[in-house]
Write a protein that holds these residues in place. Structure first.
Motif, PDB file in Angstrom:
ATOM      1  N   SER A  91       1.285  -1.355  -0.142  1.00  0.00           N
ATOM      2  CA  SER A  91       0.162   0.250  -0.414  1.00  0.00           C
ATOM      3  C   SER A  91       1.047   1.263  -0.337  1.00  0.00           C
TER       4      SER A  91
ATOM      5  N   GLU B 227       0.779   3.670   1.804  1.00  0.00           N
ATOM      6  CA  GLU B 227       0.755   3.693   3.221  1.00  0.00           C
ATOM      7  C   GLU B 227       2.475   2.763   3.588  1.00  0.00           C
ATOM      8  N   GLU B 228       2.242   1.605   3.895  1.00  0.00           N
ATOM      9  CA  GLU B 228       3.268   1.161   4.203  1.00  0.00           C
ATOM     10  C   GLU B 228       4.667   1.639   3.123  1.00  0.00           C
ATOM     11  N   GLU B 229       4.645   2.354   1.883  1.00  0.00           N
ATOM     12  CA  GLU B 229       5.759   2.556   0.613  1.00  0.00           C
ATOM     13  C   GLU B 229       6.022   3.881   1.636  1.00  0.00           C
TER      14      GLU B 229
ATOM     15  N   SER C  95       6.170   1.875  -7.850  1.00  0.00           N
ATOM     16  CA  SER C  95       5.157   1.873  -7.876  1.00  0.00           C
ATOM     17  C   SER C  95       4.244   2.875  -8.559  1.00  0.00           C
TER      18      SER C  95
ATOM     19  N   ASN D  77       3.145   5.188  -6.743  1.00  0.00           N
ATOM     20  CA  ASN D  77       2.689   5.881  -5.907  1.00  0.00           C
ATOM     21  C   ASN D  77       3.886   6.582  -5.969  1.00  0.00           C
TER      22      ASN D  77
END
Length: 281
Positions: free
Chosen positions: A106, A108-110, A139, A141
């Motif tokens: 996600s 958030e994790e990245e 990604s 993101n």
């Protein structure tokens, strides 16, 4: 169309060349290859204990300022080695924390990983403005996160051979022909697997590598010669190496021959940051 830049070169130089070092140590085996045995870890140990000192000695011999892409895990595992790299005047580039693949997590994790990498490098007293994604994977993101956290340039994408460019935000869409969106403020220093020592040299399961250094030299030299012979004006070239690979006797010897050849033919070997500081669009 790509927004392409040009590098202002020192007088008499024909192309900017970065010979950089991804100092992955243990992290590439722990995360990318999922091989946490001591046999694989010892290859990362070799990079830190043997490879980096040899590299630093070679760079000092030719008065070259370079870039070391350092995962946070390496900074935490080998702080003294990293401090010696910094002491000798080389650039530190953000390279994740444990060489994580950002494509399957996600946003958030990245971002958490990106911040954790910064925190580890902060302990060394450096705040990088350059980034290289672990495994050259990004990604949809990644560019937004790099912009948010103050990164100015990236060296992970493969959209050009010799020119820096502003990458476009990318989202794969199977219903429309164009996957690209707005242009990023990030400056891309393009790479290629052909100019990376790892796939050429390393044995990992069925990925054999193990090619003679003469073959690697031929590929890298040809890339450089093409730029010089075809007057690639204001261009750059990025060679990516790893201390646990390029530090081996046959490869470090080959690298020195390449350095001598590049210098003799008018190449400006320097850090990614020095190249970035001399790019105009």
């Amino acid at each position: 169309m790509q927004d392409i830049g040009r590098v202002r070169l020192p007088e008499g130089k024909k192309i900017a060349v970065n010979i950089g070092f991804d100092f992955d140590a243990f992290s590439v085996w722990m995360e990318t290859f999922k091989q946490p045995s001591q046999v694989y870890m010892s290859r990362g140990e070799y990079g830190a204990e043997v490879g980096v000192p040899r590299i630093l000695k070679l760079l000092e011999k030719y008065d070259i300022e370079s870039s070391f892409c350092v995962p946070g895990h390496t900074a935490d595992s080998y702080p003294e080695v990293c401090k010696e790299i910094i002491k000798q005047g080389h650039e530190i580039v953000h390279h994740g924390y444990v060489h994580e693949d950002p494509t399957m997590i996600s946003v958030e994790e990245e971002e958490e990983i990106l911040v954790k990498g910064f925190e580890a490098l902060d302990k060394l007293g450096v705040r990088p403005t350059g980034y290289r994604s672990p495994g050259w994977d990004v990604s949809s993101n990644t560019l937004n996160l790099l912009e948010k956290h103050g990164i100015k340039y990236d060296s992970s994408l493969m959209g050009n051979d010799y020119y820096p460019y502003h990458p476009r935000h990318c989202t794969v869409n199977y219903d429309k022909g164009n996957i690209f969106g707005n242009t990023s403020s990030i400056v891309e220093m393009p790479v290629t697997w052909y100019l990376d020592d790892f796939p050429h040299s390393e044995f990992v399961g069925t990925r054999t590598g193990m090619k003679p250094q003469s073959q690697i030299y031929e590929i890298w030299k040809t890339y450089f010669d093409y730029a010089v012979d075809n007057n690639i004006e204001g261009g750059m070239m990025v060679v990516t190496t790893h201390p646990q690979v390029i530090g081996r006797p046959h490869n470090i010897t080959m690298l020195e021959e390449l350095i001598k050849y590049i210098i003799a033919r008018g190449g400006w070997i320097t850090s990614l940051k020095n190249i970035y500081d001399n790019i105009t669009f």
